[in-house]
Design a protein around this motif. Sequence first.
Motif, PDB file in Angstrom:
ATOM      1  N   GLN A 159      54.717 -24.639  64.848  1.00  0.00           N
ATOM      2  CA  GLN A 159      54.378 -25.893  65.527  1.00  0.00           C
ATOM      3  C   GLN A 159      55.643 -26.738  65.620  1.00  0.00           C
ATOM      4  N   THR A 205      57.267 -32.035  75.614  1.00  0.00           N
ATOM      5  CA  THR A 205      57.263 -31.262  74.370  1.00  0.00           C
ATOM      6  C   THR A 205      57.370 -29.757  74.560  1.00  0.00           C
ATOM      7  N   LYS A 206      56.510 -29.210  75.402  1.00  0.00           N
ATOM      8  CA  LYS A 206      56.409 -27.752  75.521  1.00  0.00           C
ATOM      9  C   LYS A 206      57.687 -27.153  76.103  1.00  0.00           C
ATOM     10  N   THR A 232      61.068 -28.120  73.307  1.00  0.00           N
ATOM     11  CA  THR A 232      61.033 -27.405  72.028  1.00  0.00           C
ATOM     12  C   THR A 232      60.762 -25.920  72.258  1.00  0.00           C
ATOM     13  N   TYR A 247      57.938 -24.585  73.029  1.00  0.00           N
ATOM     14  CA  TYR A 247      56.863 -24.669  72.039  1.00  0.00           C
ATOM     15  C   TYR A 247      56.290 -23.325  71.603  1.00  0.00           C
TER      16      TYR A 247
END
Lengths: 495, 495
Positions: free
Chosen positions: A334, B326-327, B330, B332
Amino acid sequence: MKITKDLYHGSLALLTDFYQLTMAYAYWKSDKGEQEAVFNLFFRKHPFQGGFTLAAGLDYVIDYCRNFRFGKEDLEYLSKMKAPDGSPQFEKGFIDYLSKLKFTCDIDAVEEGTVVFPNAPMIRVRGPLIQCQLLETPLLNLFNFQTLIATKAARINLAAKGEPVLEFGLRRAQGIDGALAASRAAYIGGCTSTSNVMAGKLFGIPVSGTHAHSWIMSFESELEAFEAYADAFPDQCVFLVDTYDTINGVKNAIKVGEILRSKGKEMIGIRIDSGDLAYYSNKAREMLDEAGFPEAKIVASNDLDENIIHSLKGQEASVNVWGVGTKLVTAYDQPALGAVYKLSAVKEESGEWVPKIKISQQSLKINIPGIHNVKRYYSNGKAVADMIYLEDQEINPRGTVIIDPTDATRRKRIMPAFYKEEELLKPIFKNGKLVYKSPKIKDIRERAQNQLASFDKTHKRIVNPHLYPVGLEENLHHMRMNLVLKAKQMENGEA
Amino acid sequence: MKITKDLYHGSLALLTDFYQLTMAYAYWKSDKGEQEAVFNLFFRKHPFQGGFTLAAGLDYVIDYCRNFRFGKEDLEYLSKMKAPDGSPQFEKGFIDYLSKLKFTCDIDAVEEGTVVFPNAPMIRVRGPLIQCQLLETPLLNLFNFQTLIATKAARINLAAKGEPVLEFGLRRAQGIDGALAASRAAYIGGCTSTSNVMAGKLFGIPVSGTHAHSWIMSFESELEAFEAYADAFPDQCVFLVDTYDTINGVKNAIKVGEILRSKGKEMIGIRIDSGDLAYYSNKAREMLDEAGFPEAKIVASNDLDENIIHSLKGQEASVNVWGVGTKLVTAYDQPALGAVYKLSAVKEESGEWVPKIKISQQSLKINIPGIHNVKRYYSNGKAVADMIYLEDQEINPRGTVIIDPTDATRRKRIMPAFYKEEELLKPIFKNGKLVYKSPKIKDIRERAQNQLASFDKTHKRIVNPHLYPVGLEENLHHMRMNLVLKAKQMENGEA
């Protein structure tokens, strides 16, 4: 572009989202820039499906705020930005405003190494709207990541049950300070050392490391390579045994261990970096014991995380030291905490503070209005509940009820008079002035250990942890409910 | 600790694993420090279960190498390090050696924006063992991450089928340059802009952004907030409509759109950041069309990645612009690329280059020995195969066979005479001197687009892509096989 010259040595004021600047401009145009507001930084769900989160990153936030200013280059850059019609994006008056902008906010925050829970503020910023807004993105960036990694490190260290965990994630980390900040947070979370020499130098944390496969390969044979290494570091030999064949590698390590012993030295141990770690560690343990090296440590590495360590321990692998890289420093399962920063109150011209609410189709996304703090209650040294309350609300010492902000049927009766209590948000800045002294990193790490020890082990379980009670003090709960209902009426055009 | 003062403005030589320094010391002690070696930086598997990878990060690597030196503080730090027995960790002679160390390596590398494949070198370093070793960790750190993010960005942009993708991941990125480097790589991978103003300033990439929920909440009503924003930015209004209720928000946006129009301005569109994006985008499209705003764009955001965008497109969502945070920044679903850096040859005192092999229980981890380059063959403008070959090997233009390094049964016949060919590793440094001129970031982005266009769409499929053929030239394959077999005999004590 010169990373080493242009980056990180000047102002970081532009390390923010462009919309913070457009909003700042629009606040300024609307004469709202100096209106006071309160924003809270919090997360909504523990990472890693865990039962706790470990706060870290405050020292970075402090440094950011202390050095907050728009530098000459920043202002130049902004004044040259163009709107779609070719006119300047920002009026000159606004650029002047930014050039004089000084950080004047109050910041209250949880100390680094504090165990924290969803929905409770970790950082509270109170100050002029423009400043609060500009700080949103950098504060999230700095706090989100270190908190994520400190939590991951704590989980991994819990799985290792007190055995040393060495962090060596630099090569797989997300950028330069994706590594540096991770090494810092991993140490806070309980790791013993980092491989990152720069992190060692900058933060004063222990560094460790031995050698790589390339060391072995650069020699004619593994034995020769081990011997050369032992010559250079007779007191620090951890031999990497799996360049060609693990069993044969252990045999060679034993040979060199015997040579060292003949010179009055002892090898520290061996490292296994591939293959079935349960099988090979047990095999190696047997071989080392039989050869008279029962004290030699076995270091294991290769994509380890808390789940694999837990599983290896379940299989009684003979591992004494755990080397953890990628999965720790990127928080692989995560890689983002997802903390948010939400407006919760604004001060009207009358001087009155008005609580603010945001409605969402996702009820988890409805914020907690008002100006709050968090009390943690302890019974016999164990944390029993956290209460989020309005700071000006008197708490009845003989009893109040806390209500889960995401499930109003989960309630817990609290008798403050019977508990020891601790207020979690501590004053960090007052009117822009630093009023907090950051502890040494060693002490932060120790605080984290003590904090973790004050929670029942069921909350620290790696899988399916027991939920620790965190709730809104009842008056805050009712105020929030009323605001939500009012807002929902308003938006339906009924008010 | 002061991030803004102590970090990133001096030497980055210590941004390496401690074991690189212990090995460097041991090489120095063994008089092997100046022995020449070749190391290759490569990855073993495409990220995201994809069919291609997009290289990025070379400009950072160039900058790192150009500024490579041990600064005074670095040397002081190292000279104060203690061995377990309290004696200095490193002899003074070694510290002196480091103080005089100059970067003198040859580096060959794929250009940024090149499509790359498993096992083929992306960077090849040739130089003294000590230097090669010290560079391992920083090169991996810098190249791993940007390549990962450029690839993720390319996937997301492919899913968006040419519609703009705005990157706004700063708040969730892994540290300061976890964000900055990600914004750079995301732009290279095809994104239109970043929200990160500092990235805009440093790299010269477009920035964009509008306003947040807090803007709305700071006003008495949403309508009032939209009006105030329209006053500040009459030409740049993208109204965030979901602070209280999305449908009502669209109504308010239309009201303010009409006011703008009465002043001769047009709103750009609306943004939806929560809820069912397929449902609400279609509903909003209907409302905007009916109200006479068919040109108003609908921007969607909320944890988007290539899979969700693909799914929303499949549902015929009325989204025109995609905001991804975010995805993307990072990566993700796979936050590390896992590239490695392996020794493949050393130069003996005789002057002869000896290829080197590492054996592993995991056959995927057996490296490719020797000094290689990679040729890409094109037929009618389409890439048909990549060949990894020994640089001093003559290739028969009338035909050779390439063999998959992980599955020797996968082979492909190549007829070089019939193809256009391109050598992928370009000279970057010669004897430590930069011989390469980095393109502008715009041109890198364009190169990436052209590169991607030269591959068949089946290789770019988001799920279950068709495998592009990459293999070892047959002579290299046989040399490797022989070395593996020989090493396996040796380790069994048969040689």
